[in-house]
Design a protein around this motif. Structure first.
Motif, PDB file in Angstrom:
ATOM      1  N   GLY A   1      42.168 -23.177 -62.948  1.00 13.23           N
ATOM      2  CA  GLY A   1      41.440 -22.273 -62.080  1.00 13.23           C
ATOM      3  C   GLY A   1      42.147 -22.063 -60.748  1.00 13.23           C
TER       4      GLY A   1
ATOM      5  N   ALA B   1      44.899 -19.560 -61.433  1.00 20.09           N
ATOM      6  CA  ALA B   1      44.330 -18.225 -61.639  1.00 20.09           C
ATOM      7  C   ALA B   1      43.937 -17.588 -60.312  1.00 20.09           C
ATOM      8  CB  ALA B   1      43.117 -18.309 -62.570  1.00 20.09           C
TER       9      ALA B   1
ATOM     10  N   VAL C   1      37.921 -17.813 -66.777  1.00 19.41           N
ATOM     11  CA  VAL C   1      38.305 -19.222 -66.655  1.00 19.41           C
ATOM     12  C   VAL C   1      37.154 -20.135 -67.032  1.00 19.41           C
ATOM     13  CG1 VAL C   1      38.902 -21.027 -64.984  1.00 19.41           C
ATOM     14  CG2 VAL C   1      40.136 -18.850 -64.959  1.00 19.41           C
TER      15      VAL C   1
ATOM     16  N   GLY D   1      46.543 -19.749 -66.582  1.00 23.68           N
ATOM     17  CA  GLY D   1      45.854 -19.361 -65.362  1.00 23.68           C
ATOM     18  C   GLY D   1      46.558 -18.218 -64.651  1.00 23.68           C
TER      19      GLY D   1
END
Length: 258
Positions: free
Chosen positions: A158, A161, A135, A210
Motif C-alpha cells: 500500500g 501504491a 489494494v 503496488g
C-alpha cells in the motif's frame, strides 16, 4: 500455498474493476448532448500504449507469487536489502505522500500545474479511491506473509501504491514545466518501495504490484477527467484543502461545501 489459478482469475477481475468505471462514465456522456471534444471520441483519445508499464508491473507481481524462479528473486532481494529490526528507517511513512503533496505545493509556490485546483482535486481523489479500494481488496483476498512474518497481508504494498500515485500525478501535472519534477517524484516513490523492503515489510513483487496499481489508477483518473471537466468548471461549490499531521503521518484533507 497460494493457488496460482486464483491469482489469474483475480487479475481478470482487477482488469474489469479498472475498465468498468471508464465504460460507465463514457456511456453516460454519450447519452447526453455534448460538444465535439467529449463522449463520442473518449476511447479514441485514450493513449493505450501508456498501459505497458503499469500492466507489466501488475503482471509481474501476480506471476511472481506462483513462479518458483521469481519467488527466488524475491528471496535474493530480501537477503540483499533487508536490515530487519536493527536497521529500520521509518521515512517510508512520510515519503509515500510526498508526490501527492507536491502536486499542490509546487503550484502554490509559483510552478504552474497543467490543471487548475478543481481538476487536480478530482484526479487526486479518483486515483486514490481506485488505488485504495484495489489494494484493500487484494490484501483481503490474496494472503501473503510479510517477510518479517508480522502479518498475512503483504500483497500488494500500500505504501508503494500510494507513492506511485503521487509520482504519476507529478508527472502528469508538471512535465510541461520540466521532466525533472516527474523524475523526482518517481525517484521518491522508488525509494519508498526500497525502504519497505529494507524494513523487511514487503517482497519485491509486492512493490512491483503496488507500483503498477498506483500508476494505472492515476492514469484512469486523468482519462476520466474530460468527461466531468465541464461540470467541475461550472460548479459553484466551495472547497478547501488542509494539510494535517497526527504525530506519525502527514495527510491532505479536502472539504467540499454544497
Amino acid at each position: 500455498m497460494i493457488d496460482y489459478r486464483k491469482q489469474i482469475v483475480f487479475y481478470c477481475l482487477l482488469v474489469l474493476l479498472f475498465v468498468m468505471p471508464v465504460t460507465s462514465f463514457a456511456q453516460i456522456q454519450l447519452e447526453q448532448p455534448s460538444d465535439s471534444s467529449s463522449g463520442s471520441h473518449f476511447f479514441k483519445k485514450i493513449p493505450y500504449k501508456e498501459l505497458a508499464v503499469p500492466v507489466g508491473l501488475i503482471t509481474y507481481g501476480i506471476v511472481a507469487k506462483g513462479n518458483p524462479f521469481l519467488k527466488g528473486i524475491d528471496e535474493d532481494i530480501r537477503d540483499g536489502v533487508s536490515r530487519g529490526k536493527s536497521g529500520k528507517i521509518k521515512l517510508d511513512d512520510f515519503t509515500r505522500f510526498a508526490g501527492t503533496a507536491g502536486v499542490f505545493v509546487l503550484d502554490a509556490v509559483g510552478v504552474p500545474a497543467k490543471h487548475n485546483l478543481k481538476q487536480r482535486l478530482f484526479t487526486t481523489a479518483v486515483s486514490n479511491i481506485i488505488m485504495t479500494s484495489t489494494v484493500k481488496i487484494m490484501k483481503s483476498t490474496i494472503p501473503v506473509w510479510r517477510p518479517d512474518s508480522s502479518a498475512n497481508n503483504s500483497f500488494p504494498s500500500g505504501h508503494a501504491a500510494t507513492a506511485f500515485v503521487g509520482a504519476e500525478l507529478l508527472w502528469q501535472e508538471y512535465r510541461q514545466e520540466s521532466i525533472w519534477y516527474g523524475i523526482a517524484g518517481y525517484a521518491v516513490a522508488a525509494g519508498t518501495g526500497y525502504l519497505r523492503m529494507h524494513n523487511d515489510k514487503h517482497w519485491f513483487s509486492d512493490i512491483a504490484m503496488g507500483a503498477g496499481v498506483g500508476i494505472l489508477s492515476t492514469k484512469i483518473a486523468y482519462w476520466l477527467l474530460p468527461l466531468v471537466d465541464s461540470r467541475l468548471q461550472n460548479s459553484k461549490k466551495s472547497y478547501v484543502v488542509l494539510p494535517t499531521y497526527n504525530g506519525r503521518q502527514f495527510c491532505l484533507n479536502a472539504s467540499l461545501q454544497f
